[in-house]
Write an enzyme that holds these catalytic residues in place. Sequence first.
Site: not given
Ligand code: SAH
Length: 221
Positions: A68
């Site tokens: 993000s």
């Molecule tokens: N917090 C992260 C940004 C994440 S992008 C950072 O600091 O880099 C969103 C993430 O959520 C992705 O890696 C995606 O694979 C994950 N994601 C999507 N659906 C999910 C679910 N049901 N459970 C866990 N992770 C999930």
Amino acid sequence: MNTNLEDTYRHKGLRKQLVEQLRAKGITNEAVLSAINEVPRHIFLDSSFVELAYQDMAFPIGSGQTISQPHTVAFQTQLLQVEKGMKVLEIGTGSGYQACVLAAMGAKVFTIERQRNLYFKTKGIIEQLPFRVKTFLGDGYEGLPTYAPFDRVIITAGAPSIPEALVQQMKTGGIMVIPIDQPENEGQTMLRVVKSDDGSLKQESFGDFKFVPMLKEIGND
Ligand code: SAH
């Protein structure tokens, strides 16, 4: 995996500038700004992006996912009102950066990632850093019943609605910050949800964002 753990004076200087940019964009919570100043964001990116690590931008981190934008991390963290010692559940570990920012604020962080390859890559990076973050491979829609209840829940993927299991796993008075899909503009509205004494939810919204989707079940995609 990025094995270059070096945090040079140059990186530290770039981080200070990033903190000032975030301040100019309206982030006021000093504990959040100090955590951004502390966590070496370049270590969470693939090495080809190191030069850009301290721009206020999102980047690809492999497996079709993104780290993000720093402003989004700071904004969600500020809304979450984290205090030292709180148990925080994060859905969407991704690069691990948000989880480490929460840990730098003194939270006990539990973070879930559904993407198998990304989970192992990020776990490897977090283990080399001095932040207390427990990582889990799983489906965030289910939360972590074994470790509940949580003081705070942060979702970092675009969710179609507020997942009921996660509300169950929140303490009374607990806060959830969650980007909820707005299909008409292909993005999300940031919601802060407070679980009140009678179990009802109080919601406030805080503007539009763009996240990758929150998907169901563990995946190799
Ligand atoms: N917090 C992260 C940004 C994440 S992008 C950072 O600091 O880099 C969103 C993430 O959520 C992705 O890696 C995606 O694979 C994950 N994601 C999507 N659906 C999910 C679910 N049901 N459970 C866990 N992770 C999930």
